[in-house]
Scaffold this motif. Structure first.
Motif, mmCIF file in Angstrom:
data_model
loop_
_atom_site.group_PDB
_atom_site.id
_atom_site.type_symbol
_atom_site.label_atom_id
_atom_site.label_comp_id
_atom_site.label_asym_id
_atom_site.label_seq_id
_atom_site.Cartn_x
_atom_site.Cartn_y
_atom_site.Cartn_z
ATOM 1 N N PHE A 103 0.875 -1.124 0.135
ATOM 2 C CA PHE A 103 0.107 -0.081 -0.091
ATOM 3 C C PHE A 103 0.809 1.340 0.081
ATOM 4 O O PHE A 103 2.114 1.037 0.413
ATOM 5 C CB PHE A 103 -0.871 -0.091 1.183
ATOM 6 C CG PHE A 103 -0.319 0.018 2.589
ATOM 7 C CD1 PHE A 103 0.027 1.251 3.107
ATOM 8 C CD2 PHE A 103 0.192 -1.023 3.154
ATOM 9 C CE1 PHE A 103 0.643 1.381 4.227
ATOM 10 C CE2 PHE A 103 0.581 -0.999 4.265
ATOM 11 C CZ PHE A 103 0.982 0.308 5.049
ATOM 12 N N ARG A 104 0.277 2.365 -0.439
ATOM 13 C CA ARG A 104 1.052 3.646 -0.355
ATOM 14 C C ARG A 104 0.114 4.512 0.484
ATOM 15 O O ARG A 104 -0.951 4.560 0.561
ATOM 16 C CB ARG A 104 0.910 4.257 -1.790
ATOM 17 C CG ARG A 104 1.432 5.751 -2.133
ATOM 18 C CD ARG A 104 1.371 6.056 -3.506
ATOM 19 N NE ARG A 104 -0.111 6.136 -3.887
ATOM 20 C CZ ARG A 104 -0.347 5.403 -4.941
ATOM 21 N NH1 ARG A 104 0.402 4.727 -5.480
ATOM 22 N NH2 ARG A 104 -1.806 5.683 -5.390
ATOM 23 N N GLU A 105 1.237 5.276 1.263
ATOM 24 C CA GLU A 105 0.570 6.128 2.016
ATOM 25 C C GLU A 105 0.601 7.528 1.440
ATOM 26 O O GLU A 105 1.650 7.916 0.726
ATOM 27 C CB GLU A 105 1.417 6.567 3.389
ATOM 28 C CG GLU A 105 0.960 7.577 4.398
ATOM 29 C CD GLU A 105 1.607 7.712 5.490
ATOM 30 O OE1 GLU A 105 1.625 8.655 6.097
ATOM 31 O OE2 GLU A 105 2.369 6.899 6.085
ATOM 32 N N LEU A 157 -8.228 -3.791 6.275
ATOM 33 C CA LEU A 157 -9.055 -4.983 6.290
ATOM 34 C C LEU A 157 -10.213 -4.825 5.176
ATOM 35 O O LEU A 157 -10.950 -3.872 5.196
ATOM 36 C CB LEU A 157 -9.513 -5.169 7.667
ATOM 37 C CG LEU A 157 -10.453 -6.520 7.903
ATOM 38 C CD1 LEU A 157 -9.699 -7.691 7.315
ATOM 39 C CD2 LEU A 157 -11.240 -6.562 9.120
ATOM 40 N N GLY A 158 -10.426 -5.754 4.177
ATOM 41 C CA GLY A 158 -11.606 -5.689 3.438
ATOM 42 C C GLY A 158 -11.484 -4.931 2.210
ATOM 43 O O GLY A 158 -12.206 -4.842 1.182
ATOM 44 N N LEU A 159 -10.361 -4.106 2.299
ATOM 45 C CA LEU A 159 -10.099 -3.153 0.810
ATOM 46 C C LEU A 159 -9.660 -4.083 -0.226
ATOM 47 O O LEU A 159 -9.183 -5.192 -0.107
ATOM 48 C CB LEU A 159 -9.378 -2.239 1.216
ATOM 49 C CG LEU A 159 -9.359 -1.013 2.026
ATOM 50 C CD1 LEU A 159 -8.275 -0.069 2.414
ATOM 51 C CD2 LEU A 159 -10.721 -0.256 1.689
ATOM 52 N N SER A 160 -9.944 -3.643 -1.271
ATOM 53 C CA SER A 160 -9.339 -4.152 -2.613
ATOM 54 C C SER A 160 -8.241 -3.302 -3.431
ATOM 55 O O SER A 160 -8.268 -2.219 -3.130
ATOM 56 C CB SER A 160 -10.620 -4.722 -3.331
ATOM 57 O OG SER A 160 -11.298 -3.705 -4.048
ATOM 58 N N VAL A 161 -7.732 -3.917 -4.263
ATOM 59 C CA VAL A 161 -6.810 -3.053 -5.085
ATOM 60 C C VAL A 161 -7.217 -1.919 -5.549
ATOM 61 O O VAL A 161 -8.530 -2.016 -6.162
ATOM 62 C CB VAL A 161 -6.180 -3.895 -6.076
ATOM 63 C CG1 VAL A 161 -5.074 -3.216 -7.000
ATOM 64 C CG2 VAL A 161 -5.153 -5.290 -5.589
ATOM 65 N N VAL A 203 -4.585 0.831 -1.441
ATOM 66 C CA VAL A 203 -4.128 -0.583 -1.761
ATOM 67 C C VAL A 203 -3.623 -0.740 -3.052
ATOM 68 O O VAL A 203 -4.193 -0.395 -4.154
ATOM 69 C CB VAL A 203 -5.159 -1.633 -1.447
ATOM 70 C CG1 VAL A 203 -4.723 -3.118 -1.820
ATOM 71 C CG2 VAL A 203 -5.655 -1.582 0.033
ATOM 72 N N LEU A 204 -2.131 -1.167 -3.181
ATOM 73 C CA LEU A 204 -1.717 -1.379 -4.756
ATOM 74 C C LEU A 204 -1.797 -2.918 -4.944
ATOM 75 O O LEU A 204 -1.950 -3.165 -6.232
ATOM 76 C CB LEU A 204 -0.437 -1.023 -4.531
ATOM 77 C CG LEU A 204 0.020 0.500 -4.192
ATOM 78 C CD1 LEU A 204 1.392 0.997 -4.064
ATOM 79 C CD2 LEU A 204 -0.697 1.464 -5.021
#
Length: 135
Positions: free
Chosen positions: A69-71, A106-110, A128-129
């Motif tokens: 993931f990217r901040e 949690l639960g996120l998608s790309v 999310v990458l």
């Protein structure tokens, strides 16, 4: 982790039904420094689509997922494995679902982005990458 969640629009999320009951029980911990994270996790579980494990897409962050993931504030890219609290080990990049970052992912998608607040009240935004199941 002070926040005004009513002003935040959060992306849709999906959770593995096999983990839902255990995560719900964990979210009921209401004492100590993780109290606000537990509250946030409960809110996330309340809005999640609960799906059978076999129908959960592989690009959705679940327990045991390796997540890149990217901040958004800094552009920093990180890779972690999302785990239950007893399996957490920051030296091995194993992040507990009972941390602000873990509960947010949690639960996120790309390609989904979520805003959340750290324990110090700082607003963060993560995108999310990549997601894959950890081995």
């Amino acid at each position: 982790m002070h926040r005004d969640r009513t002003a935040e629009k959060r992306p849709p999320i999906a959770i593995d039904a096999n983990h839902f009951a255990k995560l719900s029980a964990l979210s009921l911990l209401t004492r100590g420094p993780i109290m606000e994270v537990c509250e946030y996790l409960r809110e996330e579980l309340d809005r999640a689509h609960v799906l059978p494990a076999e129908t959960l897409r592989p690009d959705i962050v679940s327990l045991g997922s390796q997540v890149e993931f990217r901040e958004e504030q800094t552009g920093t890219v990180q890779e972690i494995i999302l785990v239950y609290p007893l399996d957490a080990d920051i030296t091995r990049r194993r992040v507990s679902v009972l941390t602000p970052v873990g509960a947010a992912l949690l639960g996120l998608s790309v390609n989904q982005t979520i805003s959340f607040h750290t324990r110090t009240g700082e607003k963060r935004e993560l995108t999310v990458l990549k997601v894959r199941r950890a081995v």
